[in-house]
Design a protein around this motif. Structure first.
Motif, PDB file in Angstrom:
ATOM      1  N   GLU A  36      48.281   5.205   5.149  1.00  9.74           N
ATOM      2  CA  GLU A  36      48.003   5.776   3.823  1.00  9.74           C
ATOM      3  C   GLU A  36      48.114   4.710   2.737  1.00  9.74           C
ATOM      4  O   GLU A  36      47.335   4.710   1.783  1.00  9.74           O
ATOM      5  CB  GLU A  36      48.932   6.961   3.530  1.00  9.74           C
ATOM      6  CG  GLU A  36      48.721   8.172   4.423  1.00  9.74           C
ATOM      7  CD  GLU A  36      47.310   8.763   4.369  1.00  9.74           C
ATOM      8  OE1 GLU A  36      46.553   8.500   3.415  1.00  9.74           O
ATOM      9  OE2 GLU A  36      46.949   9.494   5.308  1.00  9.74           O
ATOM     10  N   GLU A  39      44.933   2.945   2.725  1.00 15.07           N
ATOM     11  CA  GLU A  39      43.892   3.701   2.021  1.00 15.07           C
ATOM     12  C   GLU A  39      44.039   3.502   0.504  1.00 15.07           C
ATOM     13  O   GLU A  39      43.048   3.401  -0.219  1.00 15.07           O
ATOM     14  CB  GLU A  39      43.965   5.189   2.381  1.00 15.07           C
ATOM     15  CG  GLU A  39      43.520   5.453   3.808  1.00 15.07           C
ATOM     16  CD  GLU A  39      43.596   6.923   4.209  1.00 15.07           C
ATOM     17  OE1 GLU A  39      43.794   7.786   3.334  1.00 15.07           O
ATOM     18  OE2 GLU A  39      43.468   7.204   5.414  1.00 15.07           O
ATOM     19  N   GLU A  68      46.035   9.160  -2.706  1.00  8.39           N
ATOM     20  CA  GLU A  68      46.585   8.228  -1.714  1.00  8.39           C
ATOM     21  C   GLU A  68      48.071   7.971  -1.962  1.00  8.39           C
ATOM     22  O   GLU A  68      48.850   7.871  -1.011  1.00  8.39           O
ATOM     23  CB  GLU A  68      45.798   6.911  -1.693  1.00  8.39           C
ATOM     24  CG  GLU A  68      44.329   7.044  -1.324  1.00  8.39           C
ATOM     25  CD  GLU A  68      44.067   7.810  -0.032  1.00  8.39           C
ATOM     26  OE1 GLU A  68      44.970   7.953   0.809  1.00  8.39           O
ATOM     27  OE2 GLU A  68      42.924   8.288   0.125  1.00  8.39           O
ATOM     28  N   ASP A  71      49.769  10.886  -0.526  1.00 13.17           N
ATOM     29  CA  ASP A  71      49.824  10.827   0.943  1.00 13.17           C
ATOM     30  C   ASP A  71      50.987   9.947   1.407  1.00 13.17           C
ATOM     31  O   ASP A  71      51.704  10.303   2.345  1.00 13.17           O
ATOM     32  CB  ASP A  71      48.501  10.266   1.505  1.00 13.17           C
ATOM     33  CG  ASP A  71      47.381  11.296   1.509  1.00 13.17           C
ATOM     34  OD1 ASP A  71      47.664  12.508   1.443  1.00 13.17           O
ATOM     35  OD2 ASP A  71      46.205  10.878   1.586  1.00 13.17           O
TER      36      ASP A  71
HETATM   37 MG   LIG Z   1      44.892   9.346   2.484  1.00 15.02          MG
END
Ligand SMILES: [Mg+2]
Length: 107
Positions: A36, A39, A68, A71
């Motif tokens: 994550e 990302e 993100e 996350d």
């Molecule tokens: Mg993500």
């Protein structure tokens, strides 16, 4: 109950509802944090700091970044729960260590 505690409980009930406990081991949750975070980093890939400072005014772009960051936080919450670590307390304690380290270098 503060907002963090509220969302923690909601995350745990979703985990139970979805049967995710069997996947939530320290290694895979740590992996998920890194994925994550990657990302998140991808949102800035190839952009200069100036380009980012302009692009950040785009609501959709900022929301993608926000998602993100969330996350990463969600997996941090799951990992700290599995390891029985009080996440906020850990941050407070590490901050104290960092402050002491910083002050040492500047006294
Ligand atoms: Mg993500």
């Amino acid at each position: 109950m503060n907002n963090l505690e509220k969302i923690r409980l909601e995350l745990f009930s979703l985990r139970q509802e979805m049967g995710w406990e069997k996947f939530h081991n320290p290694k895979d949750l740590s992996l998920s944090i890194v994925l994550e975070a990657s990302e998140l980093l991808e949102k800035f890939q190839w952009l200069s700091n100036v380009e980012i400072s302009i692009k950040i005014n785009d609501e959709i772009y900022l929301k993608e970044i926000s998602d993100e960051i969330a996350d990463v936080m969600i997996y941090l919450i799951y990992l700290s729960d599995v390891l029985k670590i009080d996440l906020l307390q850990a941050v407070v304690e590490k901050h104290e260590i960092n402050k002491a380290r910083f002050n040492k270098g500047h006294s």
